[in-house]
Design a protein around this motif. Structure first.
Motif, PDB file in Angstrom:
ATOM      1  N   ARG A  51       0.689  -1.075  -0.135  1.00 23.39           N
ATOM      2  CA  ARG A  51      -0.070   0.176   0.214  1.00 23.39           C
ATOM      3  C   ARG A  51       0.634   1.536  -0.179  1.00 23.39           C
ATOM      4  NH1 ARG A  51      -0.926   2.190   4.934  1.00 23.39           N
ATOM      5  NH2 ARG A  51      -0.062   1.192   7.046  1.00 23.39           N
ATOM      6  N   GLN A  52       0.510   2.350  -0.479  1.00 22.28           N
ATOM      7  CA  GLN A  52       0.823   3.956   0.101  1.00 22.28           C
ATOM      8  C   GLN A  52       1.223   4.095   1.229  1.00 22.28           C
ATOM      9  OE1 GLN A  52      -1.312   6.447  -2.665  1.00 22.28           O
ATOM     10  NE2 GLN A  52      -0.284   5.817  -4.564  1.00 22.28           N
ATOM     11  N   ARG A  53       2.424   4.279   1.117  1.00 20.06           N
ATOM     12  CA  ARG A  53       2.827   5.309   2.515  1.00 20.06           C
ATOM     13  C   ARG A  53       3.964   6.644   2.357  1.00 20.06           C
ATOM     14  NH1 ARG A  53       3.072   2.077   6.622  1.00 20.06           N
ATOM     15  NH2 ARG A  53       2.130  -0.579   6.460  1.00 20.06           N
ATOM     16  N   LEU A  54       4.023   7.365   3.115  1.00 18.99           N
ATOM     17  CA  LEU A  54       4.746   9.044   3.016  1.00 18.99           C
ATOM     18  C   LEU A  54       5.911   8.927   3.069  1.00 18.99           C
ATOM     19  CD1 LEU A  54       4.157  11.729   2.718  1.00 18.99           C
ATOM     20  CD2 LEU A  54       4.354  11.901   5.532  1.00 18.99           C
ATOM     21  N   LEU A  55       6.094   7.542   2.987  1.00 21.83           N
ATOM     22  CA  LEU A  55       7.964   7.128   3.151  1.00 21.83           C
ATOM     23  C   LEU A  55       8.056   5.266   2.661  1.00 21.83           C
ATOM     24  CD1 LEU A  55       8.946   8.465   6.948  1.00 21.83           C
ATOM     25  CD2 LEU A  55       9.715   9.090   4.226  1.00 21.83           C
ATOM     26  N   PRO A  56       7.889   5.243   1.943  1.00 18.89           N
ATOM     27  CA  PRO A  56       7.923   3.930   1.200  1.00 18.89           C
ATOM     28  C   PRO A  56       9.344   3.383   1.496  1.00 18.89           C
ATOM     29  CG  PRO A  56       7.774   5.459  -0.823  1.00 18.89           C
ATOM     30  CD  PRO A  56       7.902   6.018   0.389  1.00 18.89           C
ATOM     31  N   ALA A  57       9.412   1.898   1.492  1.00 19.46           N
ATOM     32  CA  ALA A  57      10.912   1.499   1.567  1.00 19.46           C
ATOM     33  C   ALA A  57      12.181   2.035   1.048  1.00 19.46           C
ATOM     34  CB  ALA A  57      10.441  -0.295   1.126  1.00 19.46           C
ATOM     35  N   ARG A  58      11.949   1.751  -0.422  1.00 21.31           N
ATOM     36  CA  ARG A  58      13.049   2.998  -1.312  1.00 21.31           C
ATOM     37  C   ARG A  58      13.276   4.329  -0.636  1.00 21.31           C
ATOM     38  NH1 ARG A  58      13.476   4.968  -7.167  1.00 21.31           N
ATOM     39  NH2 ARG A  58      12.568   2.652  -7.860  1.00 21.31           N
ATOM     40  N   VAL A  59      12.633   5.196  -0.560  1.00 20.12           N
ATOM     41  CA  VAL A  59      12.702   6.236   0.350  1.00 20.12           C
ATOM     42  C   VAL A  59      13.420   6.154   1.826  1.00 20.12           C
ATOM     43  CG1 VAL A  59      11.979   8.421   1.283  1.00 20.12           C
ATOM     44  CG2 VAL A  59      11.141   7.096  -0.871  1.00 20.12           C
ATOM     45  N   VAL A  60      13.152   5.217   3.024  1.00 18.66           N
ATOM     46  CA  VAL A  60      13.422   4.970   3.744  1.00 18.66           C
ATOM     47  C   VAL A  60      15.269   4.432   3.820  1.00 18.66           C
ATOM     48  CG1 VAL A  60      14.179   3.727   5.962  1.00 18.66           C
ATOM     49  CG2 VAL A  60      11.392   4.075   4.286  1.00 18.66           C
ATOM     50  N   VAL A  61      15.303   3.749   2.918  1.00 14.30           N
ATOM     51  CA  VAL A  61      16.981   2.987   2.549  1.00 14.30           C
ATOM     52  C   VAL A  61      17.770   4.188   1.923  1.00 14.30           C
ATOM     53  CG1 VAL A  61      17.600   2.046   1.239  1.00 14.30           C
ATOM     54  CG2 VAL A  61      16.375   0.928   1.482  1.00 14.30           C
ATOM     55  N   TYR A  62      17.369   5.692   1.313  1.00 16.70           N
ATOM     56  CA  TYR A  62      17.838   7.224   1.103  1.00 16.70           C
ATOM     57  C   TYR A  62      18.189   7.590   1.865  1.00 16.70           C
ATOM     58  CZ  TYR A  62      18.393   5.157  -4.293  1.00 16.70           C
ATOM     59  OH  TYR A  62      19.290   4.354  -4.742  1.00 16.70           O
ATOM     60  N   PHE A  63      17.165   7.293   3.078  1.00 18.26           N
ATOM     61  CA  PHE A  63      17.329   8.450   4.112  1.00 18.26           C
ATOM     62  C   PHE A  63      18.389   7.848   5.198  1.00 18.26           C
ATOM     63  CE2 PHE A  63      16.307   9.187   8.102  1.00 18.26           C
ATOM     64  CZ  PHE A  63      15.418  11.000   8.625  1.00 18.26           C
ATOM     65  N   VAL A  64      18.325   6.570   5.069  1.00 20.18           N
ATOM     66  CA  VAL A  64      19.415   6.234   6.046  1.00 20.18           C
ATOM     67  C   VAL A  64      20.571   6.370   5.823  1.00 20.18           C
ATOM     68  CG1 VAL A  64      20.286   3.826   7.201  1.00 20.18           C
ATOM     69  CG2 VAL A  64      17.234   3.617   7.137  1.00 20.18           C
ATOM     70  N   LEU A  65      20.699   6.118   4.259  1.00 23.90           N
ATOM     71  CA  LEU A  65      22.341   6.437   3.940  1.00 23.90           C
ATOM     72  C   LEU A  65      22.238   8.008   3.458  1.00 23.90           C
ATOM     73  CD1 LEU A  65      21.905   4.715   0.624  1.00 23.90           C
ATOM     74  CD2 LEU A  65      22.839   3.791   2.210  1.00 23.90           C
ATOM     75  N   ALA A  66      21.413   8.999   3.826  1.00 21.48           N
ATOM     76  CA  ALA A  66      21.431  10.189   3.930  1.00 21.48           C
ATOM     77  C   ALA A  66      21.855  10.940   5.635  1.00 21.48           C
ATOM     78  CB  ALA A  66      20.423  11.126   3.423  1.00 21.48           C
ATOM     79  N   MET A  67      20.848   9.870   6.703  1.00 23.00           N
ATOM     80  CA  MET A  67      21.288  10.448   8.094  1.00 23.00           C
ATOM     81  C   MET A  67      22.588   9.677   8.325  1.00 23.00           C
ATOM     82  SD  MET A  67      19.731   7.584  10.180  1.00 23.00           S
ATOM     83  CE  MET A  67      20.197   6.859  10.505  1.00 23.00           C
ATOM     84  N   CYS A  68      23.316   8.835   7.405  1.00 25.68           N
ATOM     85  CA  CYS A  68      24.472   8.530   8.247  1.00 25.68           C
ATOM     86  C   CYS A  68      26.013   9.243   7.578  1.00 25.68           C
ATOM     87  CB  CYS A  68      25.073   6.841   7.523  1.00 25.68           C
ATOM     88  SG  CYS A  68      23.793   5.950   8.297  1.00 25.68           S
ATOM     89  N   LEU A  69      25.466  10.098   6.307  1.00 22.96           N
ATOM     90  CA  LEU A  69      26.310  10.922   5.304  1.00 22.96           C
ATOM     91  C   LEU A  69      26.055  11.785   6.989  1.00 22.96           C
ATOM     92  CD1 LEU A  69      27.770  11.906   2.934  1.00 22.96           C
ATOM     93  CD2 LEU A  69      26.066  12.732   1.812  1.00 22.96           C
ATOM     94  N   PHE A  70      25.298  12.977   6.861  1.00 29.64           N
ATOM     95  CA  PHE A  70      24.590  14.054   7.610  1.00 29.64           C
ATOM     96  C   PHE A  70      24.298  13.926   8.938  1.00 29.64           C
ATOM     97  CE2 PHE A  70      23.577  15.144   3.276  1.00 29.64           C
ATOM     98  CZ  PHE A  70      24.005  16.508   3.132  1.00 29.64           C
ATOM     99  N   ALA A  71      25.480  12.847   9.833  1.00 30.63           N
ATOM    100  CA  ALA A  71      25.397  12.100  10.985  1.00 30.63           C
ATOM    101  C   ALA A  71      25.261  13.149  12.205  1.00 30.63           C
ATOM    102  CB  ALA A  71      26.796  11.823  11.156  1.00 30.63           C
ATOM    103  N   GLY A  72      25.149  15.321  11.800  1.00 28.18           N
ATOM    104  CA  GLY A  72      25.178  15.409  12.720  1.00 28.18           C
ATOM    105  C   GLY A  72      23.692  16.131  12.468  1.00 28.18           C
ATOM    106  N   GLN A  73      23.405  15.932  12.044  1.00 26.04           N
ATOM    107  CA  GLN A  73      21.316  16.072  11.786  1.00 26.04           C
ATOM    108  C   GLN A  73      20.457  15.673  12.623  1.00 26.04           C
ATOM    109  OE1 GLN A  73      21.704  19.419  11.393  1.00 26.04           O
ATOM    110  NE2 GLN A  73      24.274  19.579  10.507  1.00 26.04           N
ATOM    111  N   GLY A  74      19.485  15.898  12.545  1.00 26.11           N
ATOM    112  CA  GLY A  74      18.444  15.640  13.368  1.00 26.11           C
ATOM    113  C   GLY A  74      17.451  14.633  12.082  1.00 26.11           C
TER     114      GLY A  74
END
Length: 410
Positions: free
Chosen positions: A46-69
């Motif tokens: 089903r549709q989500r605001l945060l589908p799995a692909r987006v979450v994968v890239y979000f996790v990568l981004a939060m590990c790139l910008f580790a100091g940000q919320g």
């Protein structure tokens, strides 16, 4: 405006579907991410605001910008699209709680599987500093990461003892063991676990990534006959430092000053029924200084002299530099992971490794173009450049181009 966890109509394109990650999407293409998500059984129905692909890239981004919320990371991923006129609508950044729930739904398996698919040694035959006489130089070592002081993390990971004051550290710690290509600092195998699990036990799980033609370097912490036998059984050659009190009887003196010896399991030290033959190299860095003892599977001095192997052992420090890049530069000084649950910690650790591999792969490519040693390229400068340009890269849609039956397009 949808609430976190809800979506707008399919006719209304979402800003989350236009996230841009630049170098990370080159290293981990959307099609590959979708394939891994499906392989791990995390594709949405089903549709989500945060589908799995987006979450994968979000996790990568939060590990790139580790100091940000969380919410700031989401803004960093999308504000460039608005600024450059690539987005005409509005989008509400998901709350921290919504992002946390999405990460729990995804779990660690996708990031671990993505690491297994992509993160391999990257040196070519032309890569300066990656080889010794046809051997690919690799090293093994372990480290720990502080994790948030939650009940779940404390129960699973445990806390280290401290020498003063309190009996236990303020933060639980996760343990990691890794294999690193010395010449490029590319991490190509890793295992994580609780603090009580010794790094040598984690390391033994990594040995399936070793192949003939590799020369594995390790320090005195990686001791034990069974560990040595397991690593040697892969066909890789070994060059490990051992403690000075290790019993290494001289079986034959060799012309370069090294000698042949045998090691046995502690349980077999009296019978010596199943010894492993090794070559021992002893040396000092200064007259009268500390005596270093190395053992190796390379028994013929003509293949590698004692002097050259003694000098080569210094390459083991490249894995120390690699772990420092991840923990101190990429993660930031006094890094404490942000995940509140053990599964999230594992997911986050593999996110850090994936981002680091993407950066190191980029640096290796740049070094090849410039015909120089990858060590001559600054990791810190590369990290800054990638962070600065992430939101200026061309956008992509994280939606599958042709969702199959039973799969949502979200």
């Amino acid at each position: 405006m949808p609430r976190p966890g809800q979506v707008k109509s399919r006719a209304d394109e979402r800003l989350s579907d236009r996230i841009a990650l630049g170098v990370l999407t080159q290293a981990f293409p959307p099609e590959l991410v979708d394939d891994v998500i499906a392989e791990c059984g995390r594709a949405e129905r089903r549709q989500r605001l945060l589908p799995a692909r987006v979450v994968v890239y979000f996790v990568l981004a939060m590990c790139l910008f580790a100091g940000q919320g969380y919410e700031e990371v989401a803004r960093l991923l999308t504000h460039g699209l608005e600024r450059m006129g690539r987005w005409k609508g509005t989008w509400r950044v998901p709350t921290t709680a919504a992002i946390g729930r999405a990460r729990l739904r995804l779990g660690p398996e996708v990031l671990r599987a993505l690491f297994a698919r992509v993160c391999h040694p990257v040196a070519t035959e032309e890569t300066t500093g990656a080889w010794y006489r046809g051997w690919r130089l690799v090293a093994v070592d372990g480290t720990t990461f502080d994790v948030p002081d939650t009940e779940a993390n404390a129960a699973f990971f445990g806390r280290p003892g401290v020498s003063r004051g309190q009996d236990k550290s303020a933060y639980p710690q996760a343990r990691m063991a890794a294999l690193v290509e010395c010449g490029t600092h590319a991490v190509f195998a890793a295992e994580t676990g609780p603090l009580a699990l010794h790094e040598t036990e984690l390391a033994q799980r990594l040995f399936t990534a070793l192949t003939p033609g590799m020369l594995l370097l390790a320090d005195r912490g990686f001791r034990g006959f069974d560990l040595w036998r397991a690593a040697a059984a892969t066909g890789a050659d070994l060059l490990w430092r051992v403690k000075n009190d290790a019993v290494l009887p001289v079986r034959a003196l060799l012309e370069d000053g090294s000698y042949l010896s045998e090691i046995v399991a502690a349980r077999d030290k009296n019978r010596c029924a199943d010894p492993a033959r090794v070559r021992v190299i002893e040396y000092t860095l200064t007259p009268g200084g500390t005596v270093y003892r190395l053992i190796t599977t390379i028994l013929d001095p003509k293949a590698a002299s004692a002097a050259s192997l003694a000098a080569l052992y210094a390459q083991r420090w490249e894995i120390e530099n690699t772990l420092d890049e991840i923990k101190t530069h990429q993660g930031g000084p006094r890094l404490i992971l942000r995940s509140q649950h053990p599964a999230g910690v594992e997911q986050e650790l593999f996110g850090f490794l994936l981002v680091h591999h993407a950066l190191r792969d980029l640096m290796h490519y740049a070094a090849q173009e410039a015909d120089c040693d990858p060590d001559r390229i600054s990791f810190t400068r590369t990290l800054r450049v990638v962070r600065r340009h992430v939101t200026d890269q061309a956008a992509f849609s994280p939606l599958p181009a042709d969702p199959g039956p039973g799969r949502s397009s979200a």
